[in-house]
Design a protein around this motif. Structure first.
Motif, PDB file in Angstrom:
ATOM      1  N   GLY A 207       0.826  -1.207   0.000  1.00  0.00           N
ATOM      2  CA  GLY A 207       0.000   0.000   0.000  1.00  0.00           C
ATOM      3  C   GLY A 207       0.856   1.251   0.000  1.00  0.00           C
TER       4      GLY A 207
ATOM      5  N   THR B 295       0.651   4.413  -2.594  1.00  0.00           N
ATOM      6  CA  THR B 295       0.472   5.784  -2.121  1.00  0.00           C
ATOM      7  C   THR B 295       1.590   6.692  -2.616  1.00  0.00           C
ATOM      8  OG1 THR B 295      -0.740   5.085  -0.147  1.00  0.00           O
ATOM      9  CG2 THR B 295       0.331   7.241  -0.057  1.00  0.00           C
ATOM     10  N   GLU B 296       2.800   6.169  -2.653  1.00  0.00           N
ATOM     11  CA  GLU B 296       3.930   6.985  -3.106  1.00  0.00           C
ATOM     12  C   GLU B 296       3.751   7.417  -4.559  1.00  0.00           C
ATOM     13  OE1 GLU B 296       8.824   6.920  -3.080  1.00  0.00           O
ATOM     14  OE2 GLU B 296       7.693   5.116  -2.560  1.00  0.00           O
TER      15      GLU B 296
ATOM     16  N   ALA C 138      -4.658   2.329   0.677  1.00  0.00           N
ATOM     17  CA  ALA C 138      -3.982   3.250  -0.234  1.00  0.00           C
ATOM     18  C   ALA C 138      -4.944   3.787  -1.289  1.00  0.00           C
ATOM     19  CB  ALA C 138      -2.799   2.549  -0.905  1.00  0.00           C
TER      20      ALA C 138
ATOM     21  N   ARG D 202      -7.534  12.158  -1.472  1.00  0.00           N
ATOM     22  CA  ARG D 202      -6.687  13.196  -2.064  1.00  0.00           C
ATOM     23  C   ARG D 202      -7.375  13.814  -3.280  1.00  0.00           C
ATOM     24  NH1 ARG D 202      -0.956  12.769  -0.774  1.00  0.00           N
ATOM     25  NH2 ARG D 202      -0.595  11.053   0.701  1.00  0.00           N
TER      26      ARG D 202
ATOM     27  N   ASP E 295      -7.073   6.376   0.363  1.00  0.00           N
ATOM     28  CA  ASP E 295      -6.267   7.585   0.533  1.00  0.00           C
ATOM     29  C   ASP E 295      -6.204   8.362  -0.778  1.00  0.00           C
ATOM     30  OD1 ASP E 295      -4.124   9.200   2.090  1.00  0.00           O
ATOM     31  OD2 ASP E 295      -3.089   8.625   0.238  1.00  0.00           O
ATOM     32  N   ALA E 296      -6.060   7.649  -1.896  1.00  0.00           N
ATOM     33  CA  ALA E 296      -6.026   8.304  -3.206  1.00  0.00           C
ATOM     34  C   ALA E 296      -7.357   8.982  -3.503  1.00  0.00           C
ATOM     35  CB  ALA E 296      -5.702   7.281  -4.294  1.00  0.00           C
TER      36      ALA E 296
ATOM     37  N   GLN F  97       0.997  10.022  -4.674  1.00  0.00           N
ATOM     38  CA  GLN F  97       1.523  11.278  -4.134  1.00  0.00           C
ATOM     39  C   GLN F  97       2.383  11.997  -5.175  1.00  0.00           C
ATOM     40  OE1 GLN F  97       3.527  10.857  -0.379  1.00  0.00           O
ATOM     41  NE2 GLN F  97       4.165  12.999  -0.287  1.00  0.00           N
TER      42      GLN F  97
END
Length: 282
Positions: A55, A59-60, A90, A97, A93-94, A63
């Motif tokens: 994950g 995420t990286e 992840a 964002r 989280d995306a 980002q």
């Protein structure tokens, strides 16, 4: 449109991003593909090589896209096979964002869990994640019949039961639910159904049942339906376009006797399907 697609990737064949990205690109959309796994081939062969990404790795990458200032121009997130429950976090989280950058963006979740006849084929924890975390976060959910029954906690033995189960999913967050494959005692033996339920109605269609068994067709259906929904804002029209294209794709695959769907060879089906199927009120 710009679509962030977070799915699996295979070098050989067409599943996950390898099945979803090219059809969308053929329609003129930009696809920002983030891979959750890098496999040699899909797992249906029984043997494969490669690895599942963490994950944190997913995420990286997201980002990095965010740091390019790209998210305000992104129209939606599409997620599919995750490989690990940590990747699910992840993905969410995306989505968070993206929604901060563009509140009008939508999240389409293909809740890959299992299938009729095969049962659950993902890792432990993923079915529960799809039900308890991904489903409430999604704007669009695209389960197959097996996944619909799991997510709704109800048996689907008729179109009305499928409508009721899909409506129950809408009560937990999504605006639209597409059932990508539906076969009940009411379905003719030579056909397969698709059903879409939205807050303002339900529509269904039937296509001929083809003598083909391949992986990746559901990934293509989810991607095409989501893109057409973003473009037309009509669940019925999105269903008609996606089903027509995928039927043409599978028909070409069946006629060729191919083990893999002919995503590239049959690409004209994405733009100008050889046969049109119209969704009707259900």
């Amino acid at each position: 449109m710009n679509i962030l697609s977070i799915q699996s990737h295979v070098a050989y064949g067409h599943v996950g991003n390898s099945s979803a990205a090219f059809p969308l690109q053929r329609l003129g959309h930009e696809v920002w593909a983030v891979n959750t796994v890098q496999f040699s081939n899909h797992t249906g062969y029984g043997a494969w090589r490669g690895e599942v990404f963490s994950g944190a790795a997913v995420t990286e990458v997201v980002q990095g896209v965010e740091e390019r200032g790209a998210l305000p121009s992104c129209d939606g997130v599409l997620s599919g096979y995750m490989g690990d429950a940590g990747i699910g976090e992840a993905v969410l989280d995306a989505v968070a964002r993206l929604r901060r950058a563009n509140p009008d963006a939508l999240y389409c979740c293909d809740p890959v869990i299992g299938d009729v006849g095969r049962g659950v084929f993902v890792r432990p924890g993923i079915p529960e994640f799809m039900r308890d975390r991904a489903l409430p976060a999604a704007d669009v959910i695209v389960p197959n019949q097996f996944e619909l029954e799991f997510l709704a906690g109800a048996s689907v033995t008729s179109r009305e039961a499928a409508k009721a189960a899909a409506s129950a999913l809408l009560g937990r967050g999504p605006r639209v639910a597409l059932v990508t494959s539906l076969i009940t005692p009411e379905t003719p033996a030579d056909a397969i159904e698709m059903l879409v339920v939205a807050r303002d109605g339900a529509w269904a269609l039937r296509t001929p049942l083809l003598p083909v068994s391949v992986n990746g067709a559901g990934d293509a259906i989810a991607a095409l339906f989501f893109a057409h929904l973003l473009e037309t804002r009509s669940p019925a029209e999105a269903l008609s376009r996606a089903a027509s294209s995928v039927y043409g794709l599978l028909k070409a695959t069946a006629e060729a006797g191919s083990r893999e769907i002919l995503t590239v060879a049959a690409q004209e089906e994405f733009v100008r399907p050889s046969r049109r199927f119209d969704a009707e009120p259900a």
